[in-house]
Design a protein around this motif. Structure first.
Motif, PDB file in Angstrom:
ATOM      1  N   GLU A 250      27.856 111.667  28.068  1.00 46.19           N
ATOM      2  CA  GLU A 250      26.826 112.721  28.030  1.00 46.19           C
ATOM      3  C   GLU A 250      26.103 112.818  29.379  1.00 46.19           C
ATOM      4  O   GLU A 250      25.869 113.915  29.900  1.00 46.19           O
ATOM      5  N   PHE A 251      25.750 111.652  29.951  1.00 43.05           N
ATOM      6  CA  PHE A 251      25.053 111.630  31.243  1.00 43.05           C
ATOM      7  C   PHE A 251      25.923 112.241  32.348  1.00 43.05           C
ATOM      8  O   PHE A 251      25.485 113.142  33.072  1.00 43.05           O
ATOM      9  N   TYR A 252      27.159 111.770  32.479  1.00 45.17           N
ATOM     10  CA  TYR A 252      28.007 112.269  33.572  1.00 45.17           C
ATOM     11  C   TYR A 252      28.389 113.734  33.361  1.00 45.17           C
ATOM     12  O   TYR A 252      28.476 114.497  34.333  1.00 45.17           O
ATOM     13  N   ASN A 253      28.584 114.152  32.120  1.00 40.87           N
ATOM     14  CA  ASN A 253      28.794 115.588  31.859  1.00 40.87           C
ATOM     15  C   ASN A 253      27.592 116.390  32.318  1.00 40.87           C
ATOM     16  O   ASN A 253      27.733 117.455  32.932  1.00 40.87           O
ATOM     17  N   GLY A 254      26.399 115.871  32.028  1.00 39.02           N
ATOM     18  CA  GLY A 254      25.168 116.555  32.431  1.00 39.02           C
ATOM     19  C   GLY A 254      25.087 116.706  33.939  1.00 39.02           C
ATOM     20  O   GLY A 254      24.757 117.789  34.453  1.00 39.02           O
ATOM     21  N   VAL A 255      25.387 115.642  34.660  1.00 39.99           N
ATOM     22  CA  VAL A 255      25.319 115.672  36.126  1.00 39.99           C
ATOM     23  C   VAL A 255      26.346 116.660  36.692  1.00 39.99           C
ATOM     24  O   VAL A 255      26.019 117.519  37.524  1.00 39.99           O
ATOM     25  N   ILE A 256      27.577 116.549  36.223  1.00 43.68           N
ATOM     26  CA  ILE A 256      28.656 117.418  36.739  1.00 43.68           C
ATOM     27  C   ILE A 256      28.352 118.888  36.450  1.00 43.68           C
ATOM     28  O   ILE A 256      28.483 119.755  37.328  1.00 43.68           O
ATOM     29  N   ASN A 257      27.908 119.174  35.236  1.00 43.21           N
ATOM     30  CA  ASN A 257      27.610 120.572  34.870  1.00 43.21           C
ATOM     31  C   ASN A 257      26.436 121.118  35.662  1.00 43.21           C
ATOM     32  O   ASN A 257      26.451 122.277  36.096  1.00 43.21           O
ATOM     33  N   GLU A 258      25.420 120.284  35.860  1.00 40.70           N
ATOM     34  CA  GLU A 258      24.234 120.713  36.629  1.00 40.70           C
ATOM     35  C   GLU A 258      24.613 121.023  38.072  1.00 40.70           C
ATOM     36  O   GLU A 258      24.148 122.014  38.656  1.00 40.70           O
ATOM     37  N   LEU A 259      25.463 120.195  38.664  1.00 43.51           N
ATOM     38  CA  LEU A 259      25.931 120.456  40.030  1.00 43.51           C
ATOM     39  C   LEU A 259      26.666 121.793  40.097  1.00 43.51           C
ATOM     40  O   LEU A 259      26.366 122.647  40.948  1.00 43.51           O
TER      41      LEU A 259
ATOM     42  N   ALA B 215      18.011  97.223  38.921  1.00 42.06           N
ATOM     43  CA  ALA B 215      17.663  97.683  37.563  1.00 42.06           C
ATOM     44  C   ALA B 215      17.095  99.093  37.556  1.00 42.06           C
ATOM     45  O   ALA B 215      17.424  99.902  36.688  1.00 42.06           O
ATOM     46  N   ARG B 216      16.250  99.416  38.531  1.00 42.10           N
ATOM     47  CA  ARG B 216      15.574 100.717  38.498  1.00 42.10           C
ATOM     48  C   ARG B 216      16.108 101.668  39.568  1.00 42.10           C
ATOM     49  O   ARG B 216      16.363 102.828  39.323  1.00 42.10           O
ATOM     50  N   THR B 217      16.271 101.171  40.763  1.00 41.20           N
ATOM     51  CA  THR B 217      16.661 101.957  41.942  1.00 41.20           C
ATOM     52  C   THR B 217      15.919 103.303  41.968  1.00 41.20           C
ATOM     53  O   THR B 217      14.728 103.349  41.698  1.00 41.20           O
ATOM     54  N   SER B 218      16.613 104.402  42.290  1.00 46.85           N
ATOM     55  CA  SER B 218      15.893 105.668  42.522  1.00 46.85           C
ATOM     56  C   SER B 218      15.804 106.566  41.288  1.00 46.85           C
ATOM     57  O   SER B 218      15.421 107.724  41.386  1.00 46.85           O
ATOM     58  N   ASP B 219      16.190 106.031  40.130  1.00 52.69           N
ATOM     59  CA  ASP B 219      15.969 106.698  38.833  1.00 52.69           C
ATOM     60  C   ASP B 219      16.675 108.047  38.684  1.00 52.69           C
ATOM     61  O   ASP B 219      16.200 108.946  38.004  1.00 52.69           O
ATOM     62  N   PHE B 220      17.839 108.176  39.320  1.00 51.86           N
ATOM     63  CA  PHE B 220      18.633 109.400  39.183  1.00 51.86           C
ATOM     64  C   PHE B 220      19.044 109.617  37.727  1.00 51.86           C
ATOM     65  O   PHE B 220      19.206 110.755  37.283  1.00 51.86           O
ATOM     66  N   TYR B 221      19.200 108.544  36.982  1.00 50.40           N
ATOM     67  CA  TYR B 221      19.614 108.640  35.573  1.00 50.40           C
ATOM     68  C   TYR B 221      18.662 109.537  34.786  1.00 50.40           C
ATOM     69  O   TYR B 221      19.088 110.325  33.932  1.00 50.40           O
ATOM     70  N   GLN B 222      17.370 109.434  35.077  1.00 51.21           N
ATOM     71  CA  GLN B 222      16.370 110.250  34.370  1.00 51.21           C
ATOM     72  C   GLN B 222      16.093 111.571  35.093  1.00 51.21           C
ATOM     73  O   GLN B 222      15.702 112.545  34.459  1.00 51.21           O
ATOM     74  N   ARG B 223      16.273 111.589  36.406  1.00 52.62           N
ATOM     75  CA  ARG B 223      15.753 112.702  37.205  1.00 52.62           C
ATOM     76  C   ARG B 223      16.841 113.554  37.857  1.00 52.62           C
ATOM     77  O   ARG B 223      16.576 114.283  38.808  1.00 52.62           O
ATOM     78  N   TYR B 224      18.077 113.454  37.367  1.00 48.72           N
ATOM     79  CA  TYR B 224      19.172 114.117  38.093  1.00 48.72           C
ATOM     80  C   TYR B 224      18.995 115.633  38.175  1.00 48.72           C
ATOM     81  O   TYR B 224      19.379 116.253  39.171  1.00 48.72           O
ATOM     82  N   LYS B 225      18.393 116.254  37.151  1.00 51.41           N
ATOM     83  CA  LYS B 225      18.243 117.726  37.200  1.00 51.41           C
ATOM     84  C   LYS B 225      17.312 118.131  38.343  1.00 51.41           C
ATOM     85  O   LYS B 225      17.600 119.059  39.103  1.00 51.41           O
ATOM     86  N   GLU B 226      16.215 117.417  38.458  1.00 47.66           N
ATOM     87  CA  GLU B 226      15.260 117.667  39.546  1.00 47.66           C
ATOM     88  C   GLU B 226      15.938 117.407  40.907  1.00 47.66           C
ATOM     89  O   GLU B 226      15.794 118.203  41.847  1.00 47.66           O
ATOM     90  N   ASP B 227      16.701 116.324  41.001  1.00 44.63           N
ATOM     91  CA  ASP B 227      17.347 115.979  42.268  1.00 44.63           C
ATOM     92  C   ASP B 227      18.383 117.016  42.678  1.00 44.63           C
ATOM     93  O   ASP B 227      18.502 117.358  43.859  1.00 44.63           O
ATOM     94  N   ILE B 228      19.121 117.526  41.715  1.00 49.55           N
ATOM     95  CA  ILE B 228      20.157 118.518  42.038  1.00 49.55           C
ATOM     96  C   ILE B 228      19.506 119.825  42.496  1.00 49.55           C
ATOM     97  O   ILE B 228      20.029 120.504  43.396  1.00 49.55           O
ATOM     98  N   GLN B 229      18.358 120.156  41.939  1.00 51.08           N
ATOM     99  CA  GLN B 229      17.606 121.328  42.441  1.00 51.08           C
ATOM    100  C   GLN B 229      17.217 121.129  43.909  1.00 51.08           C
ATOM    101  O   GLN B 229      17.291 122.065  44.717  1.00 51.08           O
ATOM    102  N   LEU B 230      16.814 119.915  44.243  1.00 50.79           N
ATOM    103  CA  LEU B 230      16.432 119.625  45.632  1.00 50.79           C
ATOM    104  C   LEU B 230      17.654 119.704  46.554  1.00 50.79           C
ATOM    105  O   LEU B 230      17.546 120.168  47.689  1.00 50.79           O
TER     106      LEU B 230
END
Length: 460
Positions: free
Chosen positions: A99-108, A54-69
């Motif tokens: 919207e979520f997957y567009n956000g992840v792909i664009n951020e990468l 259900a929660r795992t590593s919370d990439f759904y909320q934190r992907y921008k921070e994770d991609i910076q890392l």
């Protein structure tokens, strides 16, 4: 830093993960249940510490921070998967997921990290599993529709696509050895699931080719585990050959060569285990092979001839033809119980060069899981020297394969940050970054800093 092992220009340095293992938000924003959500609800006792997805590593909320890392430690590429049950719950497109997957792909892309997108990583939507999942040929058509939706939504930016990750695992886990849902032990169904998976692979490749994008490639990711015989005795050699047929060539040959090995067909036929096929399947497989191959490698398989004749009344299983063999003096990851054999990665690449047209490939997963890594904290950081050694020694063999003209283009570690594993939850940690499950804070391990240097220097 003196670079002794230099890799080709534009080598892919990065890591890999999957939707169910990092996203969390399993019940948010319109996502439907997949088999993992359902299985955890019904049998939480089968999951380590009863921790579910259900929660795992919370990439759904934190992907921008994770991609910076990721950028900070030198990633130029990153493999993720799209959750079918998030993107198309009940067969309809989910705008919040888009919207979520567009956000992840664009951020990468904004951070100069190329997204490698995998379409299926063990996470069958529950609605389709209730119709039999990959046992049912109609589910193959639904999967094709989902893949076409992904190409349409994200194909303008995503240029590396993968149909499946480790397709043998749902076969082994779900239909032979009872470690994945639907927990069926039935070799005939296992064969049918494996066959339909490769039909799905070919149909999706065919649909992809119609897009006619010369800058895009489509592939598959296979966990190629070399089968080493105990000795050169003919019975041991035959045992290793049959293990290889079942666990490697059953997917590798149709994916790359467009046909199944004759020896495998003969064994299945002899034991009454051939799958149901349709007219035109043979041509479909032959005409829709992969452009690129992802290789997941963790450990070798060592086999020997059977010690005892199998019970003639027992159900058909691959293990009828070989026994596993524990080689004396083998090097071990004591934390995970797996053998470490770095040369295996070279043997895989040489096999691809010699027998599979030297297909374009990359190491899509390699990694070391360790329990209770807090033991190795010094001055606030996990000193995972063992992981650095593991990566370095495997990369030496990848480098040798490059020198010998193997067409290998990159190395991705499993995984970027500690993530939820299928039944093991957070038991074994694999990441460059540790994740505190209470606060979700990410902290770089020593291996993260080492990998940054490797990426910057394109070698070590």
């Amino acid at each position: 830093m003196t670079v002794e092992y230099k890799f080709p220009a534009n080598f892919w340095w990065g890591s890999a993960t999957s939707a169910t293992q990092i996203e969390g938000a399993a019940e948010k924003d319109g996502k439907a249940k997949n088999i993992w959500d359902y299985w955890y609800e019904t049998e939480p006792n089968r999951f380590f510490d009863q921790v579910g997805p259900a929660r795992t590593s919370d990439f759904y909320q934190r992907y921008k921070e994770d991609i910076q890392l990721m950028k900070q430690i030198g990633h130029n590429s990153f493999r993720l998967s799209i959750s079918w049950s998030r993107l198309m719950p009940n067969g309809q497109m989910n705008e919040q997921a888009v919207e979520f997957y567009n956000g992840v792909i664009n951020e990468l892309i904004d951070n100069d990290i190329e997204p490698f997108v995998n379409l299926f990583h063990f996470d069958m939507p529950l609605a389709y599993q209730q119709f039999g999942g990959w046992e049912n040929r109609e589910v193959v058509d639904s999967y094709q529709s989902y893949a076409e939706m992904c190409f349409k939504l994200f194909g303008d930016r995503v240029k590396k696509w993968f149909t499946f990750n480790e397709p043998i695992v749902p076969v082994e886990g779900g239909y032979l050895y009872d470690f994945h849902y639907p927990n069926i032990v039935d070799a005939q169904k296992a064969v049918q699931v494996a066959y339909h998976t490769m039909i799905a692979n070919a149909k999706v490749i065919k649909a992809f080719r119609k897009l006619n994008d010369p800058h895009s490639q489509i592939g598959i990711i296979l966990n190629l585990t070399p089968s080493y015989p105990r000795s050169s005795n003919p019975t041991d050699l035959r045992a290793s050959k049959i293990a290889d047929l079942f666990f490697n060539r059953s997917f590798l040959d149709p994916a790359v060569l467009g046909e199944y090995p004759d020896e495998l067909i003969a064994i299945l036929k002899e034991h009454g285990q051939l799958p149901q096929t349709k007219q035109g399947d043979k041509e479909l497989l032959k005409n829709n092979t992969v452009d690129i191959l992802g290789i997941n490698y963790y450990q070798p398989r060592r086999v020997k001839a059977k010690e005892y004749l199998p019970n003639p009344y027992a159900p058909f299983m691959p293990d009828m033809f070989f026994d596993l063999y524990e080689m004396p003096g083998r090097k071990m990851n004591p934390h995970r119980g797996w053998e470490i054999y770095e040369k295996g990665i070279y043997d895989i690449l040489m096999n691809l060069k010699e027998n599979y047209g030297n297909i374009s490939s990359f190491i899509s997963e390699n990694g070391m899981g360790v329990q209770n890594e807090e033991r190795f904290i010094k001055e606030g950081q996990i000193q995972d020297e063992y992981r650095i050694e593991f990566i370095r020694e495997h990369l030496k063999w990848v480098h040798r394969a490059v020198q010998e003209k193997c067409n290998v283009k990159g190395y991705h570690l499993w995984t970027f940050m500690d993530n939820w594993s299928w039944m093991n939850a957070y038991k074994n940690r694999y990441g460059f970054y540790s994740v505190d499950l209470n606060t979700m804070e990410r902290k770089p391990k020593k291996s993260a800093e080492w990998f940054k240097e490797v990426s910057l220097n394109n070698g070590f």
